[in-house]
Design a protein around this motif. Structure first.
Motif, mmCIF file in Angstrom:
data_model
loop_
_atom_site.group_PDB
_atom_site.id
_atom_site.type_symbol
_atom_site.label_atom_id
_atom_site.label_comp_id
_atom_site.label_asym_id
_atom_site.label_seq_id
_atom_site.Cartn_x
_atom_site.Cartn_y
_atom_site.Cartn_z
ATOM 1 N N THR A 1 0.839 -1.192 0.000
ATOM 2 C CA THR A 1 0.000 0.000 0.000
ATOM 3 C C THR A 1 0.873 1.239 0.000
ATOM 4 O O THR A 1 1.977 1.242 0.531
ATOM 5 C CB THR A 1 -0.911 0.021 1.243
ATOM 6 O OG1 THR A 1 -0.094 -0.056 2.430
ATOM 7 C CG2 THR A 1 -1.853 -1.182 1.232
ATOM 8 N N ASN A 2 0.378 2.302 -0.604
ATOM 9 C CA ASN A 2 1.118 3.555 -0.632
ATOM 10 C C ASN A 2 1.097 4.215 0.742
ATOM 11 O O ASN A 2 0.101 4.139 1.464
ATOM 12 C CB ASN A 2 0.507 4.501 -1.666
ATOM 13 C CG ASN A 2 0.727 4.016 -3.079
ATOM 14 O OD1 ASN A 2 1.727 3.363 -3.364
ATOM 15 N ND2 ASN A 2 -0.205 4.321 -3.964
ATOM 16 N N PRO A 3 2.190 4.887 1.125
ATOM 17 C CA PRO A 3 2.228 5.583 2.409
ATOM 18 C C PRO A 3 1.190 6.700 2.485
ATOM 19 O O PRO A 3 0.730 7.222 1.455
ATOM 20 C CB PRO A 3 3.657 6.159 2.452
ATOM 21 C CG PRO A 3 4.436 5.286 1.529
ATOM 22 C CD PRO A 3 3.483 4.908 0.437
ATOM 23 N N ASN A 4 0.829 7.069 3.691
ATOM 24 C CA ASN A 4 -0.147 8.130 3.931
ATOM 25 C C ASN A 4 0.372 9.455 3.376
ATOM 26 O O ASN A 4 1.406 9.956 3.829
ATOM 27 C CB ASN A 4 -0.401 8.245 5.436
ATOM 28 C CG ASN A 4 -1.516 9.214 5.765
ATOM 29 O OD1 ASN A 4 -1.900 10.044 4.934
ATOM 30 N ND2 ASN A 4 -2.040 9.123 6.976
ATOM 31 N N PRO A 5 -0.321 10.065 2.401
ATOM 32 C CA PRO A 5 0.147 11.325 1.800
ATOM 33 C C PRO A 5 0.196 12.478 2.801
ATOM 34 O O PRO A 5 0.879 13.476 2.561
ATOM 35 C CB PRO A 5 -0.879 11.592 0.691
ATOM 36 C CG PRO A 5 -2.078 10.809 1.082
ATOM 37 C CD PRO A 5 -1.566 9.578 1.773
ATOM 38 N N ALA A 6 -0.502 12.356 3.922
ATOM 39 C CA ALA A 6 -0.451 13.401 4.941
ATOM 40 C C ALA A 6 0.879 13.387 5.694
ATOM 41 O O ALA A 6 1.274 14.386 6.290
ATOM 42 C CB ALA A 6 -1.611 13.235 5.933
ATOM 43 N N GLN A 7 1.568 12.254 5.623
ATOM 44 C CA GLN A 7 2.823 12.103 6.361
ATOM 45 C C GLN A 7 4.063 12.137 5.476
ATOM 46 O O GLN A 7 5.169 12.337 5.972
ATOM 47 C CB GLN A 7 2.805 10.787 7.153
ATOM 48 C CG GLN A 7 1.699 10.711 8.198
ATOM 49 C CD GLN A 7 1.654 9.359 8.873
ATOM 50 O OE1 GLN A 7 2.141 8.357 8.345
ATOM 51 N NE2 GLN A 7 1.064 9.314 10.054
ATOM 52 N N TYR A 8 3.877 11.937 4.178
ATOM 53 C CA TYR A 8 5.031 11.834 3.289
ATOM 54 C C TYR A 8 4.903 12.759 2.078
ATOM 55 O O TYR A 8 3.818 12.965 1.547
ATOM 56 C CB TYR A 8 5.194 10.393 2.787
ATOM 57 C CG TYR A 8 5.569 9.410 3.871
ATOM 58 C CD1 TYR A 8 6.909 9.149 4.164
ATOM 59 C CD2 TYR A 8 4.591 8.747 4.607
ATOM 60 C CE1 TYR A 8 7.259 8.251 5.158
ATOM 61 C CE2 TYR A 8 4.936 7.842 5.602
ATOM 62 C CZ TYR A 8 6.273 7.595 5.878
ATOM 63 O OH TYR A 8 6.609 6.712 6.856
ATOM 64 N N GLU A 9 6.051 13.274 1.662
ATOM 65 C CA GLU A 9 6.163 14.050 0.428
ATOM 66 C C GLU A 9 6.560 13.071 -0.673
ATOM 67 O O GLU A 9 7.572 12.371 -0.561
ATOM 68 C CB GLU A 9 7.234 15.125 0.581
ATOM 69 C CG GLU A 9 7.143 16.258 -0.423
ATOM 70 C CD GLU A 9 6.000 17.210 -0.125
ATOM 71 O OE1 GLU A 9 5.272 17.513 -1.081
ATOM 72 O OE2 GLU A 9 5.844 17.629 1.027
ATOM 73 N N THR A 10 5.764 12.999 -1.718
ATOM 74 C CA THR A 10 6.007 12.027 -2.776
ATOM 75 C C THR A 10 6.750 12.664 -3.946
ATOM 76 O O THR A 10 6.334 13.692 -4.470
ATOM 77 C CB THR A 10 4.674 11.428 -3.278
ATOM 78 O OG1 THR A 10 3.979 10.857 -2.168
ATOM 79 C CG2 THR A 10 4.931 10.349 -4.317
#
Length: 257
Positions: A25-34
């Motif tokens: 699963t993709n990491p939480n976008p609220a916690q990571y800059e993609t």
């Protein structure tokens, strides 16, 4: 050390094999800059895309620089960086030797320790901590470049992590290949130099020369750490992958140690 061509072919390639049941699963976008990580920075606490999402065998990576043996490697690299008796290229070379000789021992794509590690985490459906590659002492260009990226930064040497599509050929060794390869880029006296802990053929050459139409020639400028050798090699283009998920809030692990 120069590697036999047949080993290099195995190591650079991403082998695409069917992996039934694998999912991430993709990491939480609220916690990571993609970001598309073909060229740039990877931070402590990051998650870096492997090849399993595209049918390969390498699970995603997680980075925790406080995990051993990464922690000891960072501490040793920091000491190298503080050594005032060493010049810039001496420090780069010393850190490279540290990565190649202390953290990693094996470099073959089909090394059993490497394969077992990948299978262990694939079977669990989990990401592989980058430190685990140092525990088994095995890796290929992707792992070498990530570890070298952090070790250079620990030594106070800014650098970028790069992942590119490259061309290599040698009439003497009898091969011609197009493949993906990971390496690092440092800046010295306003010029960008490729430094490579895995492949001698890229280490110590100007990025601009490697990206030129002719690539590396006998007239190419070299850094003191280079090991000039025969054959053609050049960067075709910088990839727009792997995806890198850098934490939006810098980690504060060291506050508690």
């Amino acid at each position: 050390m120069k590697l036999p061509a047949r080993l290099l072919v195995i190591q650079f390639a991403l082998v695409f094999l069917p992996l039934a049941g694998w999912s991430e699963t993709n990491p939480n976008p609220a916690q990571y800059e993609t970001t598309n990580g073909g060229y740039g920075q990877i931070e402590d606490g990051a998650i870096v895309e492997g090849s399993t999402r595209h049918g390969g065998i390498q699970p995603d990576y997680t980075v925790n620089l406080n995990e051993e043996p990464l922690k000891t490697l960072m501490e040793t690299a920091a000491k190298i960086g503080k050594d005032k008796s060493l010049g810039f290229w001496d420090k780069v070379g010393a850190v490279r030797s540290l990565v190649r000789g202390d953290f990693f021992i094996y470099y073959e794509y089909y090394n059993p320790y490497y394969r077992r590690l990948l299978k262990k985490y694939r079977d669990k459906g989990e990401k592989v901590p980058l430190a685990e590659y140092g525990v088994c002492g095995a890796g290929v260009c992707r792992e070498y470049a990530m570890v070298f990226h952090f070790a250079l930064k620990a030594a106070g040497i800014p650098n970028d992590h790069a992942y590119a599509h490259i061309y290599r050929a040698s009439n003497w060794e009898g091969f011609e290949h197009w493949e993906d390869h990971a390496f690092n880029v440092v800046k010295y006296r306003n010029q960008k130099w490729v430094v490579d802990a895995f492949y001698w053929g890229f280490n110590g050459y100007l990025l601009s020369d490697l990206m030129s139409e002719k690539g590396i020639t006998e007239h190419s400028k070299t850094a003191p750490i280079a090991d000039p050798g025969p054959g053609s090699r050049r960067i075709i283009h910088i990839n727009d992958f792997p995806v890198v998920y850098n934490p939006k809030v810098p980690l504060c692990r060291n506050v508690f140690h």
